[in-house]
Design a protein around this motif. Structure first.
Motif, PDB file in Angstrom:
ATOM      1  N   ALA A  80       0.832  -1.202   0.000  1.00  0.00           N
ATOM      2  CA  ALA A  80       0.000   0.000   0.000  1.00  0.00           C
ATOM      3  C   ALA A  80       0.870   1.256   0.000  1.00  0.00           C
ATOM      4  CB  ALA A  80      -0.934  -0.005   1.210  1.00  0.00           C
ATOM      5  N   GLN A  81       1.968   1.248   0.738  1.00  0.00           N
ATOM      6  CA  GLN A  81       2.860   2.405   0.789  1.00  0.00           C
ATOM      7  C   GLN A  81       3.569   2.596  -0.553  1.00  0.00           C
ATOM      8  OE1 GLN A  81       6.374   3.136   0.834  1.00  0.00           O
ATOM      9  NE2 GLN A  81       5.949   5.242   1.385  1.00  0.00           N
ATOM     10  N   ALA A  82       3.849   1.498  -1.259  1.00  0.00           N
ATOM     11  CA  ALA A  82       4.569   1.586  -2.528  1.00  0.00           C
ATOM     12  C   ALA A  82       3.728   2.237  -3.618  1.00  0.00           C
ATOM     13  CB  ALA A  82       5.018   0.200  -2.981  1.00  0.00           C
ATOM     14  N   VAL A  83       2.393   2.165  -3.519  1.00  0.00           N
ATOM     15  CA  VAL A  83       1.554   2.740  -4.568  1.00  0.00           C
ATOM     16  C   VAL A  83       1.054   4.141  -4.216  1.00  0.00           C
ATOM     17  CG1 VAL A  83       0.850   0.510  -5.478  1.00  0.00           C
ATOM     18  CG2 VAL A  83      -0.531   1.584  -3.709  1.00  0.00           C
ATOM     19  N   THR A  84       1.491   4.674  -3.097  1.00  0.00           N
ATOM     20  CA  THR A  84       1.154   6.061  -2.778  1.00  0.00           C
ATOM     21  C   THR A  84       2.077   6.983  -3.567  1.00  0.00           C
ATOM     22  OG1 THR A  84       2.694   6.171  -0.919  1.00  0.00           O
ATOM     23  CG2 THR A  84       0.443   5.442  -0.415  1.00  0.00           C
ATOM     24  N   PRO A  85       1.713   8.236  -3.742  1.00  0.00           N
ATOM     25  CA  PRO A  85       2.592   9.164  -4.470  1.00  0.00           C
ATOM     26  C   PRO A  85       3.990   9.249  -3.856  1.00  0.00           C
ATOM     27  CG  PRO A  85       0.422  10.129  -4.267  1.00  0.00           C
ATOM     28  CD  PRO A  85       0.414   8.867  -3.444  1.00  0.00           C
ATOM     29  N   ALA A  86       4.079   9.229  -2.529  1.00  0.00           N
ATOM     30  CA  ALA A  86       5.392   9.298  -1.886  1.00  0.00           C
ATOM     31  C   ALA A  86       6.201   8.031  -2.172  1.00  0.00           C
ATOM     32  CB  ALA A  86       5.238   9.491  -0.382  1.00  0.00           C
ATOM     33  N   GLY A  87       5.541   6.893  -2.163  1.00  0.00           N
ATOM     34  CA  GLY A  87       6.231   5.635  -2.449  1.00  0.00           C
ATOM     35  C   GLY A  87       6.716   5.562  -3.880  1.00  0.00           C
ATOM     36  N   ILE A  88       5.870   6.022  -4.807  1.00  0.00           N
ATOM     37  CA  ILE A  88       6.260   6.030  -6.221  1.00  0.00           C
ATOM     38  C   ILE A  88       7.427   6.992  -6.431  1.00  0.00           C
ATOM     39  CG2 ILE A  88       5.487   6.673  -8.538  1.00  0.00           C
ATOM     40  CD1 ILE A  88       2.702   5.627  -7.706  1.00  0.00           C
ATOM     41  N   ALA A  89       7.375   8.146  -5.798  1.00  0.00           N
ATOM     42  CA  ALA A  89       8.469   9.120  -5.930  1.00  0.00           C
ATOM     43  C   ALA A  89       9.770   8.549  -5.373  1.00  0.00           C
ATOM     44  CB  ALA A  89       8.113  10.412  -5.209  1.00  0.00           C
ATOM     45  N   GLY A  90       9.678   7.838  -4.261  1.00  0.00           N
ATOM     46  CA  GLY A  90      10.877   7.215  -3.687  1.00  0.00           C
ATOM     47  C   GLY A  90      11.467   6.175  -4.615  1.00  0.00           C
ATOM     48  N   ASN A  91      10.595   5.347  -5.206  1.00  0.00           N
ATOM     49  CA  ASN A  91      11.069   4.330  -6.142  1.00  0.00           C
ATOM     50  C   ASN A  91      11.676   4.970  -7.383  1.00  0.00           C
ATOM     51  OD1 ASN A  91      10.237   2.276  -4.460  1.00  0.00           O
ATOM     52  ND2 ASN A  91       8.277   1.984  -5.508  1.00  0.00           N
TER      53      ASN A  91
END
Length: 97
Positions: free
Chosen positions: A25-36
């Protein structure tokens, strides 16, 4: 005893699945996507830098090989051309102003 064992297995499975779901769930948030995306860009920049260093090293090695061949066949050291006022020397004078 069997019931306690299966209860422990169920709790461990629940905790593992809960953590995995939270990470997903954290990976598909905008912050998670930006981090990736940021990690991917840093990795790409590192790979490009390494590629450039490999290319420069290869160019230097090939230039040395070609210089040896020229010197062996003609008896003229290619680096001496600059000292004699060859074309390369004129380019250096223009570049230095």
């Amino acid at each position: 005893m069997k019931r306690i064992f299966w209860l422990g297995v169920g709790v461990a499975t629940g905790v593992a699945l809960s953590r995995k779901a939270r990470q997903t769930a954290q990976a598909v948030t905008p912050a998670g996507i930006a981090g990736n995306l940021g990690d991917a860009m840093r990795e790409l920049a590192g790979a490009l830098g390494a590629f450039g260093a490999d290319v420069r090293a290869g160019m230097t090695e090939r230039e040395e090989e070609l210089s040896e061949v020229v010197e062996r066949r003609s008896g003229v050291t290619p680096g001496a051309r600059h000292a004699l006022g060859g074309r390369g020397d004129a380019r250096a004078r223009r570049a230095n102003g």
